[in-house]
Design a protein around this motif. Structure first.
Motif, mmCIF file in Angstrom:
data_model
loop_
_atom_site.group_PDB
_atom_site.id
_atom_site.type_symbol
_atom_site.label_atom_id
_atom_site.label_comp_id
_atom_site.label_asym_id
_atom_site.label_seq_id
_atom_site.Cartn_x
_atom_site.Cartn_y
_atom_site.Cartn_z
ATOM 1 N N GLU A 11 -19.896 36.522 0.102
ATOM 2 C CA GLU A 11 -19.709 36.092 -1.163
ATOM 3 C C GLU A 11 -18.493 36.321 -1.851
ATOM 4 N N VAL A 12 -18.264 35.374 -2.820
ATOM 5 C CA VAL A 12 -16.864 35.769 -3.691
ATOM 6 C C VAL A 12 -17.371 36.144 -5.117
ATOM 7 N N LYS A 64 -25.607 44.606 -8.663
ATOM 8 C CA LYS A 64 -26.260 45.734 -8.314
ATOM 9 C C LYS A 64 -26.675 45.614 -6.843
ATOM 10 N N ARG A 65 -27.183 44.188 -6.665
ATOM 11 C CA ARG A 65 -27.605 43.958 -5.059
ATOM 12 C C ARG A 65 -26.362 44.393 -4.174
ATOM 13 N N TRP A 66 -25.299 44.475 -4.600
ATOM 14 C CA TRP A 66 -24.109 44.842 -3.472
ATOM 15 C C TRP A 66 -24.029 46.232 -3.436
ATOM 16 N N ARG A 67 -25.070 47.152 -3.785
ATOM 17 C CA ARG A 67 -24.740 48.353 -3.505
ATOM 18 C C ARG A 67 -24.972 48.861 -1.984
ATOM 19 N N VAL A 83 -11.271 44.046 -2.327
ATOM 20 C CA VAL A 83 -10.771 43.743 -3.617
ATOM 21 C C VAL A 83 -9.206 43.301 -3.404
ATOM 22 N N VAL A 84 -9.008 42.156 -3.837
ATOM 23 C CA VAL A 84 -7.612 41.496 -3.671
ATOM 24 C C VAL A 84 -7.253 41.001 -5.088
#
Length: 51
Positions: free
Chosen positions: A11-12, A30-33, A39-40
């Protein structure tokens, strides 16, 4: 000329880095915890550190 990177991912998210105490942060869903992220930086910073 910018460098080009190729990253396999799920995902981006486009966002803005915001001040956070003596540092800065990017807010992600929050679901990315617990997920591994990269990070670019895609532009030059508009604010300079005040020292």
């Amino acid at each position: 000329m910018a460098n080009r990177f190729e990253i396999d991912g799920e995902e981006v998210l486009d966002g803005e880095v915001k001040p956070f105490g003596n540092s800065a942060h990017v807010t992600v869903p929050k679901r990315w915890r617990g997920a591994d992220v990269k990070v670019v930086r895609t532009s030059e910073p508009t604010e300079q550190d005040e020292e």
